[in-house]
Design an enzyme around this catalytic site. Sequence first.
Site, PDB file in Angstrom:
ATOM      1  N   ALA A   1      23.158  14.353 -55.002  1.00  0.00           N
ATOM      2  CA  ALA A   1      24.224  14.796 -55.852  1.00  0.00           C
ATOM      3  C   ALA A   1      24.859  14.258 -54.548  1.00  0.00           C
ATOM      4  O   ALA A   1      25.016  14.486 -53.302  1.00  0.00           O
ATOM      5  CB  ALA A   1      24.447  16.888 -55.721  1.00  0.00           C
TER       6      ALA A   1
ATOM      7  N   VAL B   1      21.504  14.912 -51.119  1.00  0.00           N
ATOM      8  CA  VAL B   1      23.012  14.746 -50.591  1.00  0.00           C
ATOM      9  C   VAL B   1      23.867  13.342 -50.101  1.00  0.00           C
ATOM     10  O   VAL B   1      23.422  12.663 -49.317  1.00  0.00           O
ATOM     11  CB  VAL B   1      23.090  15.367 -49.429  1.00  0.00           C
ATOM     12  CG1 VAL B   1      25.335  15.707 -49.230  1.00  0.00           C
ATOM     13  CG2 VAL B   1      22.920  16.805 -49.550  1.00  0.00           C
ATOM     14  N   LYS B   2      23.894  12.685 -50.803  1.00  0.00           N
ATOM     15  CA  LYS B   2      24.659  11.271 -51.777  1.00  0.00           C
ATOM     16  C   LYS B   2      26.155  11.457 -49.759  1.00  0.00           C
ATOM     17  O   LYS B   2      26.797  12.660 -50.513  1.00  0.00           O
ATOM     18  CB  LYS B   2      25.078  11.117 -52.684  1.00  0.00           C
ATOM     19  CG  LYS B   2      24.601  10.091 -53.077  1.00  0.00           C
ATOM     20  CD  LYS B   2      24.633   9.505 -54.405  1.00  0.00           C
ATOM     21  CE  LYS B   2      25.228   8.320 -54.949  1.00  0.00           C
ATOM     22  NZ  LYS B   2      25.444   8.141 -56.377  1.00  0.00           N
ATOM     23  N   VAL B   3      26.226  10.805 -49.171  1.00  0.00           N
ATOM     24  CA  VAL B   3      27.410  10.367 -49.145  1.00  0.00           C
ATOM     25  C   VAL B   3      27.323   9.190 -48.316  1.00  0.00           C
ATOM     26  O   VAL B   3      27.387   7.647 -48.709  1.00  0.00           O
ATOM     27  CB  VAL B   3      27.183  11.309 -46.838  1.00  0.00           C
ATOM     28  CG1 VAL B   3      26.849  12.492 -47.103  1.00  0.00           C
ATOM     29  CG2 VAL B   3      26.445  10.332 -46.171  1.00  0.00           C
TER      30      VAL B   3
END
Length: 199
Positions: free
Chosen positions: A56, A82-84
């Site tokens: 996400a 967590v996608k950054v």
Amino acid sequence: MKIFIDSANVEDITLAASLGVVDGVTTNPSLIAKEDVDIHTRIHQICELVDGPVSAEVVTTEWEAMVEEGIDLSAIHDNVVVKVPIGSAGLRAVVKLREKNINTNVTLIFNPSQAILAAKAGASYVSPFVGRLDDITLPGMDMVRDMVQIFQNYDFTTKVLVASIRHPVHFLEAAKMGADVVTIPPQLLHQLLKHPLTD
């Protein structure tokens, strides 16, 4: 090699998961926007469908805000990654999220040097975008080959998650190179099953 589905559509993910070959899911803000649903609701639904990592993505661009958003996203479900985006802000966010034992997927990787930095910062996954390099006449799979070799050279625990896969040849090349994960759109998964001689 693990296979993730790149989608936020519940019906597509359900069908793909029913084949017994799906290990996780990647999403992004554009995919979720097409679904006209709250991100928290959709990510939770996907996590209930697939027992594996579900990426996400944050939408903020300042590192402290990325950390706050990442903490919020990770609270949706234990499977959330967590996608950054790669960059100085992204790397700072990865460091802080790792300190909180939150898994991260550093995205928009377009060269092996970016992948090395993400791995050293503590990313769980790096996502090289092969199709977008091919679009500008650079061989995207060469980047993946280099990343796999470099990560093996230094025993990085970060996984190479090949993204922006456009056709079955990308899928097969990623497998031959030893990539840890490929993420593919649902239609490509079904395309992989087809062969005229099988028909």
